[in-house]
Scaffold this active site. Structure first.
Site, PDB file in Angstrom:
ATOM      1  N   ILE A  39       0.962  -1.373  -0.182  1.00 35.61           N
ATOM      2  CA  ILE A  39      -0.067  -0.187   0.048  1.00 35.61           C
ATOM      3  C   ILE A  39       0.887   1.390   0.087  1.00 35.61           C
ATOM      4  O   ILE A  39       0.667   2.121  -0.764  1.00 35.61           O
ATOM      5  CB  ILE A  39      -1.061  -0.011   1.261  1.00 35.61           C
ATOM      6  CG1 ILE A  39      -1.929  -1.152   1.225  1.00 35.61           C
ATOM      7  CG2 ILE A  39      -1.954   1.259   1.124  1.00 35.61           C
ATOM      8  CD1 ILE A  39      -2.799  -1.557   2.202  1.00 35.61           C
ATOM      9  N   ASP A  49      11.060   2.739   6.325  1.00 38.78           N
ATOM     10  CA  ASP A  49      10.753   1.170   6.406  1.00 38.78           C
ATOM     11  C   ASP A  49      11.921   0.345   7.057  1.00 38.78           C
ATOM     12  O   ASP A  49      12.911   0.911   7.115  1.00 38.78           O
ATOM     13  CB  ASP A  49      10.573   0.621   4.996  1.00 38.78           C
ATOM     14  CG  ASP A  49       9.519  -0.647   5.212  1.00 38.78           C
ATOM     15  OD1 ASP A  49      10.144  -1.800   5.780  1.00 38.78           O
ATOM     16  OD2 ASP A  49       8.654  -0.751   4.522  1.00 38.78           O
ATOM     17  N   SER A  95      -3.969   1.804   8.490  1.00 34.63           N
ATOM     18  CA  SER A  95      -3.433   0.716   8.507  1.00 34.63           C
ATOM     19  C   SER A  95      -3.693  -0.273   9.535  1.00 34.63           C
ATOM     20  O   SER A  95      -4.857  -1.130   9.442  1.00 34.63           O
ATOM     21  CB  SER A  95      -1.770   0.814   8.782  1.00 34.63           C
ATOM     22  OG  SER A  95      -1.386   1.410   9.893  1.00 34.63           O
ATOM     23  N   ASP A 112      -8.967   5.549   9.757  1.00 32.30           N
ATOM     24  CA  ASP A 112      -9.860   4.707   9.422  1.00 32.30           C
ATOM     25  C   ASP A 112     -10.010   3.211  10.204  1.00 32.30           C
ATOM     26  O   ASP A 112     -10.727   2.509  10.090  1.00 32.30           O
ATOM     27  CB  ASP A 112      -9.436   4.183   7.976  1.00 32.30           C
ATOM     28  CG  ASP A 112     -10.401   3.240   7.247  1.00 32.30           C
ATOM     29  OD1 ASP A 112     -11.622   3.324   7.117  1.00 32.30           O
ATOM     30  OD2 ASP A 112      -9.905   2.270   6.732  1.00 32.30           O
ATOM     31  N   GLU A 114     -12.889  -1.821  17.985  1.00 27.88           N
ATOM     32  CA  GLU A 114     -13.750  -1.750  16.647  1.00 27.88           C
ATOM     33  C   GLU A 114     -15.142  -2.101  16.910  1.00 27.88           C
ATOM     34  O   GLU A 114     -15.132  -3.381  17.302  1.00 27.88           O
ATOM     35  CB  GLU A 114     -13.318  -1.866  15.250  1.00 27.88           C
ATOM     36  CG  GLU A 114     -12.137  -1.041  14.879  1.00 27.88           C
ATOM     37  CD  GLU A 114     -11.549  -1.518  13.526  1.00 27.88           C
ATOM     38  OE1 GLU A 114     -12.065  -2.273  12.709  1.00 27.88           O
ATOM     39  OE2 GLU A 114     -10.626  -0.873  12.869  1.00 27.88           O
ATOM     40  N   HIS A 158     -13.324   1.717   9.142  1.00 29.13           N
ATOM     41  CA  HIS A 158     -12.262   0.759   8.559  1.00 29.13           C
ATOM     42  C   HIS A 158     -12.981   0.197   6.974  1.00 29.13           C
ATOM     43  O   HIS A 158     -12.918  -0.979   6.833  1.00 29.13           O
ATOM     44  CB  HIS A 158     -12.405  -0.515   9.571  1.00 29.13           C
ATOM     45  CG  HIS A 158     -11.214  -1.447   9.084  1.00 29.13           C
ATOM     46  ND1 HIS A 158     -10.660  -2.309  10.545  1.00 29.13           N
ATOM     47  CD2 HIS A 158     -10.481  -1.572   8.146  1.00 29.13           C
ATOM     48  CE1 HIS A 158      -9.536  -2.790   9.755  1.00 29.13           C
ATOM     49  NE2 HIS A 158      -9.474  -2.689   8.380  1.00 29.13           N
ATOM     50  N   GLY A 178     -11.028   1.420   4.321  1.00 30.92           N
ATOM     51  CA  GLY A 178     -10.098   1.577   3.496  1.00 30.92           C
ATOM     52  C   GLY A 178      -9.982   0.747   2.266  1.00 30.92           C
ATOM     53  O   GLY A 178      -9.754   1.082   1.086  1.00 30.92           O
ATOM     54  N   GLY A 179     -10.125  -0.357   2.416  1.00 31.62           N
ATOM     55  CA  GLY A 179     -10.049  -1.423   1.502  1.00 31.62           C
ATOM     56  C   GLY A 179     -11.252  -1.917   0.858  1.00 31.62           C
ATOM     57  O   GLY A 179     -11.541  -2.847  -0.123  1.00 31.62           O
TER      58      GLY A 179
HETATM   59  P1  NAI Z   1       2.969  -5.017   3.491  1.00 34.52           P
HETATM   60  O1  NAI Z   1       3.349  -6.003   4.311  1.00 34.52           O
HETATM   61  O2  NAI Z   1       3.055  -4.998   2.025  1.00 34.52           O
HETATM   62  O3  NAI Z   1       3.740  -3.731   4.082  1.00 34.52           O
HETATM   63  C1  NAI Z   1       4.176  -3.275   5.327  1.00 34.52           C
HETATM   64  C2  NAI Z   1       5.317  -2.651   5.379  1.00 34.52           C
HETATM   65  O4  NAI Z   1       5.751  -2.193   6.722  1.00 34.52           O
HETATM   66  C3  NAI Z   1       6.589  -3.469   4.953  1.00 34.52           C
HETATM   67  O5  NAI Z   1       7.271  -3.123   3.970  1.00 34.52           O
HETATM   68  C4  NAI Z   1       7.290  -3.848   6.429  1.00 34.52           C
HETATM   69  O6  NAI Z   1       8.652  -3.991   6.203  1.00 34.52           O
HETATM   70  C5  NAI Z   1       7.148  -2.361   7.068  1.00 34.52           C
HETATM   71  N1  NAI Z   1       7.092  -2.206   8.535  1.00 34.52           N
HETATM   72  C6  NAI Z   1       7.142  -3.313   9.280  1.00 34.52           C
HETATM   73  N2  NAI Z   1       7.280  -2.780  10.591  1.00 34.52           N
HETATM   74  C7  NAI Z   1       7.733  -1.433  10.415  1.00 34.52           C
HETATM   75  C8  NAI Z   1       8.201  -0.564  11.506  1.00 34.52           C
HETATM   76  N3  NAI Z   1       7.963  -0.744  12.546  1.00 34.52           N
HETATM   77  N4  NAI Z   1       8.653   0.576  10.689  1.00 34.52           N
HETATM   78  C9  NAI Z   1       8.436   0.991   9.412  1.00 34.52           C
HETATM   79  N5  NAI Z   1       7.970   0.185   8.633  1.00 34.52           N
HETATM   80  C10 NAI Z   1       7.695  -1.139   8.996  1.00 34.52           C
HETATM   81  O7  NAI Z   1       1.401  -4.498   3.922  1.00 34.52           O
HETATM   82  P2  NAI Z   1       0.264  -3.721   3.186  1.00 34.52           P
HETATM   83  O8  NAI Z   1      -0.478  -4.578   2.282  1.00 34.52           O
HETATM   84  O9  NAI Z   1       0.961  -2.627   2.617  1.00 34.52           O
HETATM   85  O10 NAI Z   1      -0.592  -3.198   4.361  1.00 34.52           O
HETATM   86  C11 NAI Z   1       0.062  -2.378   5.210  1.00 34.52           C
HETATM   87  C12 NAI Z   1      -1.433  -2.368   6.504  1.00 34.52           C
HETATM   88  O11 NAI Z   1      -2.500  -1.865   5.696  1.00 34.52           O
HETATM   89  C13 NAI Z   1      -1.597  -3.468   7.089  1.00 34.52           C
HETATM   90  O12 NAI Z   1      -1.404  -3.201   8.346  1.00 34.52           O
HETATM   91  C14 NAI Z   1      -2.889  -3.909   6.806  1.00 34.52           C
HETATM   92  O13 NAI Z   1      -3.554  -4.740   7.726  1.00 34.52           O
HETATM   93  C15 NAI Z   1      -3.523  -2.646   6.488  1.00 34.52           C
HETATM   94  N6  NAI Z   1      -4.697  -2.752   5.681  1.00 34.52           N
HETATM   95  C16 NAI Z   1      -5.847  -1.660   5.763  1.00 34.52           C
HETATM   96  C17 NAI Z   1      -6.990  -1.685   5.154  1.00 34.52           C
HETATM   97  C18 NAI Z   1      -8.160  -0.893   5.459  1.00 34.52           C
HETATM   98  O14 NAI Z   1      -9.461  -1.284   5.202  1.00 34.52           O
HETATM   99  N7  NAI Z   1      -7.950   0.089   6.016  1.00 34.52           N
HETATM  100  C19 NAI Z   1      -7.181  -2.846   4.016  1.00 34.52           C
HETATM  101  C20 NAI Z   1      -5.873  -3.416   3.526  1.00 34.52           C
HETATM  102  C21 NAI Z   1      -4.657  -3.389   4.488  1.00 34.52           C
END
Ligand code: NAI
Length: 413
Positions: free
Chosen positions: A162, A181, A239, A264, A269, A296, A298-299
């Site tokens: 994302i 990151d 997130s 979000d 929740e 919630h 976002g997706g």
């Molecule tokens: P992803 O796994 O592709 O990316 C997460 C990134 O965060 C990775 O590059 C990882 O190395 C980095 N990371 C981990 N710990 C960290 C830290 N302490 N400091 C900095 N970077 C760190 O995940 P994706 O698919 O991008 O999803 C991100 C978030 O969005 C997840 O928590 C997911 O649950 C949430 N999400 C929320 C949705 C919504 O409806 N609001 C829908 C889809 C996902």
């Protein structure tokens, strides 16, 4: 179209919970026509009954797949979760029974990224505040605290699926993108990595979180870090709910240190749409604040639902057609080439010493020519795929089924 040893019309598929029609179409287009579609989720008892004879099961988040269901599933080869999360499935029991579980982790990535960009624009223009005032009959035409997004610095925390999408969209709008990151990531476009979270916070006009929930991210935005953010900046979190100290965020918004926020996801929740939403941010609307709250979502877009239907159906098809388990959430991941001109044996076994040498002994003693062999294990199971010459495969399968530690085996041709 790849062939399977069992005629595709005989492969029974059960889709529950009103999975998007794109799933059925994708399965049908691939030759899987024996599909039963049910609009509701089923109770454990109902599912134990209905799952008999089913080869592939599709669910969303409400259907619970616990040990009892896994044991009742006499023919099941794979489960598709047509959603992001897989908490509803007992991933250990399914693994032990040799049933890979698939989901759709990327289908809603773009939906989240678009919402974040929209929120950044609206907050920089003070739209939530202006809209709330107008609903109360107040006309306040002013350019005060209204900014363009162009040339502003966006700080992305978590440059994953994302975060990188947000990065691309933000640059196309003329933003400078910085990101932080914990893993070294290839920057897209002109985005720049920043060594520390602190540096990112002090230099960004908009800060957006895209990290998973883990011990390093839980309440990473403490009162101290929120105070370290640039005065007049904006915080966005779509997130996980436990990333931000919401009491501290409320204080920073009330004091005017932050210009606005969009949230979000929340630490707690409501479990359903009938439950009230409780949060320190909620009553901020009394002061007509520049805060966007969303439940919630976002997706949650129609496009994401469509994409999920296609993505998960394709994973089930690929596994059934060719044995690939790539991107399974519980299974050793094996990416397999096509196997034209040879028969493919799939062997799932308990990860105990000696299984592979026993398999190789069988092939060597029977003088069966192996044209390709692939192996992947995790702590619990091993997955061996062997491509052999046509004509000897049925006998080889019979022999493989006798190997001690075998969970299940399958033949594709
Ligand atoms: P992803 O796994 O592709 O990316 C997460 C990134 O965060 C990775 O590059 C990882 O190395 C980095 N990371 C981990 N710990 C960290 C830290 N302490 N400091 C900095 N970077 C760190 O995940 P994706 O698919 O991008 O999803 C991100 C978030 O969005 C997840 O928590 C997911 O649950 C949430 N999400 C929320 C949705 C919504 O409806 N609001 C829908 C889809 C996902």
């Amino acid at each position: 179209m790849a062939n399977t040893s069992l005629n595709k019309h005989k492969i029974r598929i059960l889709l529950l919970e009103g999975i998007h029609a794109t799933a059925l179409k994708t399965l049908n287009d691939a030759g899987y026509t024996n599909v039963e579609v049910v609009d509701e989720s089923l109770s454990e008892e109902q599912l134990c009954e209905r799952i008999r004879g089913v080869h592939m099961l599709g669910i969303r988040s409400r259907t619970q797949i616990r040990e009892k269901v896994v044991h009742a599933a006499d023919k099941l080869i794979a489960i598709g979760c047509f959603c992001i999360g897989t908490n509803q499935v007992d991933l250990v029991s399914t693994l032990i029974q040799g049933i890979p579980v698939f989901n759709a982790p990327f289908s809603n990535t773009r939906s989240v990224a678009e919402l974040v960009i929209a929120e950044a624009i609206l907050l920089l223009r003070g739209v939530p505040q202006k809209s709330a005032l107008m609903h109360r009959g107040v006309w306040q035409k002013s350019a005060k605290n209204a900014f363009e997004i162009r040339n502003k610095t966006l700080g992305i925390i978590g440059y994953g699926n994302i975060g990188t999408q947000v990065s691309v969209l933000a640059e196309s709008l003329g933003m400078r993108v910085h990101f932080h990151d914990v893993v070294a990531k290839l920057p897209l476009g002109n985005a720049q990595p920043v060594a520390t979270l602190e540096e990112l916070l002090t230099t960004s006009d908009v800060v957006s979180f895209h990290v998973p929930e883990n011990s390093s991210t839980r309440y990473m935005m403490t009162a101290e870090r929120i105070a370290a953010m640039k005065s007049g900046s904006i915080l966005i979190n779509a997130s996980r709910g436990t990333i931000i100290d919401l009491e501290a965020l409320t204080t920073a918004l009330d004091s005017g240190h932050l210009l606005g926020a969009a949230i979000d996801v929340f630490p707690v929740e409501p479990k359903s749409n009938d439950e009230a939403f409780i949060s320190p941010l909620r009553d901020n609307d009394n002061q007509v604040s520049n805060v966007l709250l969303t439940p919630h979502v976002g997706g949650s877009t129609m496009e994401a639902q469509e994409n999920i239907g296609v993505e998960v159906a394709n994973k089930l098809i690929t596994y059934s057609d060719n044995g690939s388990t790539i991107a399974s959430v519980n299974f050793p991941s094996v990416a397999l080439p096509t196997h034209e001109g040879s028969h493919r044996l799939l062997h799932i076994h308990h990860n105990v010493p000696g299984v592979l040498s026993e398999i190789n002994r069988i092939f060597s003693e029977q003088n069966i020519n192996i044209t390709g062999q692939y192996l992947q294990t995790n702590e619990t199971v091993g997955y061996v795929v062997v491509d052999v010459e046509e004509g000897r495969s049925a006998m080889a399968l019979q022999q493989l089924q006798q190997v001690e530690g075998t969970i299940r085996s399958r033949l594709l041709f």
